[in-house]
Design an enzyme around this catalytic site. Sequence first.
Site, PDB file in Angstrom:
ATOM      1  CG  HIS A 187       2.750 -10.954  -0.686  1.00 52.48           C
ATOM      2  ND1 HIS A 187       3.469 -10.162   0.172  1.00 52.48           N
ATOM      3  CD2 HIS A 187       2.576 -12.138  -0.061  1.00 52.48           C
ATOM      4  CE1 HIS A 187       3.713 -10.850   1.283  1.00 52.48           C
ATOM      5  NE2 HIS A 187       3.188 -12.049   1.165  1.00 52.48           N
TER       6      HIS A 187
ATOM      7  CG  ASP B 290       7.396  -4.243  -6.466  1.00 57.56           C
ATOM      8  OD1 ASP B 290       7.574  -4.878  -7.519  1.00 57.56           O
ATOM      9  OD2 ASP B 290       6.861  -3.122  -6.432  1.00 57.56           O
ATOM     10  CG  HIS B 291       6.023  -7.882  -0.955  1.00 56.55           C
ATOM     11  ND1 HIS B 291       4.725  -7.844  -0.475  1.00 56.55           N
ATOM     12  CD2 HIS B 291       6.488  -6.606  -0.875  1.00 56.55           C
ATOM     13  CE1 HIS B 291       4.419  -6.599  -0.134  1.00 56.55           C
ATOM     14  NE2 HIS B 291       5.465  -5.830  -0.368  1.00 56.55           N
ATOM     15  N   PRO B 292       9.530 -10.267  -3.554  1.00 58.01           N
ATOM     16  CG  PRO B 292      11.546  -9.798  -4.627  1.00 58.01           C
ATOM     17  CD  PRO B 292      10.323  -9.132  -4.061  1.00 58.01           C
TER      18      PRO B 292
END
Lengths: 545, 204
Positions: free
Chosen positions: A324, A478-480
Amino acid sequence: MPSEQDLSADVVIVGSGVAGSSIANELVRAGISVIVLEAGPRVDRQHFVENFRNLENKPSYQGPFPSVPWALHPPNQITPNDYLHTTGPDAEAYQQVYLRMMGGTTWHWAGCAWRYLPSDFELKTRYGQGRDWALKYDDLEPFYYQAEVMMGVCGPDPAREDLGSPRRQPYPMEALPISYAAQQFRKLISEKTPYRVVHEPQARNTRPYDNRPTCEGHNNCMPICPIGAMYNGSYSVYHAEAAGARFVPNAVVYKIERDSANKRVTAVHYYDPDKGSHRVTGKYFVIAAHCIETAKLLLVSADEQSPDGIANSSGHVGRNMMDHTGVQVTFISGDKALWPGRGPLETNVIDNFRDGSWRNERGAYLVHMVDDNQVDLATALAISKGYVGRELEEQIRYLASHTVRLFSHNEGLADPENRLTLSSTHKDMLGIPHPEVYYKLPEYTVKSCEHTRGLFRELIGLMHGTDEQWTPGYFPQDHPAGSTIMGTDPKDSVVDGFCRTHDHENLFIASSSVFSSVGTGNITLTVAALALRVADTLKKELSHA
Amino acid sequence: MAADRSCSSTRIHLATPNSMRMAQALRMSRRDMLLGAMGLATVAVGANPGLAATVDEDTVAPLFLALSKRLTDRETLNPQISQALYAGIIHAVPERRDQIGKLHALMESGNFSSARALATAAEHADPVFKDVIHEIMTGWYRGVADQKVVVYRSALMFDITSDAIYPKTYAAGGPFYWTKTPPEVAVPTGEPALSPSKFVVEPT
């Protein structure tokens, strides 16, 4: 250091975050033996709380969680980075942070526990973009609920506030009452725009739950909830251990061993911090080591049988990296004092742009009005402006009570060119290469961000905002996701709809790495639901065995 | 407020780190150890000839407290915190000891009725005093000196906002206190005393 005697269990799990620990808890309670190997150390909450209080740079989410040399994680989101090396035209937009330690990265999440929308699983079919998952929303719905019960999720009554993801049961806890600041924002949006502000579903206690207390609004969900009112993976670790699961900290898995036919995994090998090597055998194996580290491990394990890495006959391990992407603006409201930062950090969302027919050309997004305590920022800012004494105190109160920050989650898109590889220049103390990611923002995401900027300008006007400051460029949320992508065709995907690798029948992956699209909601609840579905599959197969 | 709203030097949007890496490169390394006031009171302040062996014996330390009272427009300040802040400031930049003494002398030489009056005169007299004053303000209001947390809960920024908000991790209002209406805050009318500076936000 000599190797210990081989460890063995029915199921061997790599990674102790929300995915690995929740699978362990489910299995061990069904009488299945489990070993969980965690690369990082075991540290208690109070240590992190103390670290936070003594941290000069309070907004540093990684600050209270220093990594250990044998299990490095990114120290911050700075490019270039000491650990996660990003390249490409949008390298800075993929400078993710995460944690390698017992309990995983949910030590510093904000507890936002979104279900994905049914359309998120069918992006290709509905909108001609990206890829479909190899499962539907309805397949995951029971596991979403199971994950919500496990974490303790509070959320609104669908009859009054439908978040678009059909539910068979109500949320385990009633929605969190939103702060005065969020109430005012919600009222403004409701009265002056066609949009709406909804309660964010959160893994946060609105009553005592799972032997954890009700949220007291310490406003520190990230980096560390000081009282345990917010769920994190460590609670699943504790539950699993209480039921008999064995967790091994400081166990850095570096090799995945298979049988001669290369069809079944037979063992994993890990290094302890002294580089003593240990072999752990099992019937089933689950890699639940975070999107970045999971792909890294599969690639590091390459050998003669699998020269491109484990589970990688498709060549898609490490590809399709998504996130995101964020747009952010900070400004000073010209309206009444809001005093953001009273209560939890993230409680409310504009959800009108999570789905729509326009998704055939631009990505979806959601918007947070961040409820962050701005006193420290206001103080530093007022000092920099040259105020002292009485005038400084006036400024601090005004800025702290009127600062508004909006940020978005803009939908990424699977693109095989966005790829994780092993660094050829950097290795850790054990000789394991650092991860490297090439990243170019999809045009789909760029268009989404442009739309968000338009919305933010509209909202700043409505709030009579001044001192409007836009965070330049794009930044990671930080939503890989996507590095071991799910699909029905083994030629272009790594796992099937049950998160089983196409190549190895007893190897599963429990991570956002299997996501085929990334939607807009925070990823953790979907990670947990997928993990619980893996646990369900393993329970069935092991009971038949 | 009207005056500072147009202040172009502020960078409050730089709250994500990639934009700040250059700033970070310029910063000193951080230490994560809390400096307790009592511990610092006996910390040696330096090896320079003429300096006292400890802050306790440092003749400038009391001047720092007197100066701090004027610059915060306050009649009372905590002497232990004062000692710790002073020790941190002169540890980071030893020249500050002499500069604090001179700034105190400037204060004594005039009849400054407010922090603003003193700060304005000080920057006019010597631009280095602006840095000294910034560090004194940062110490008392943010609780930070020498890039370290000296005090957190007791930083003055929380004293002046305690009717509305709690320091992070120290909420004491009970569940759902946050739904209640906080106090209104009037638009400030005061003017800055010093010239504006570039605002650096540290990385997340």
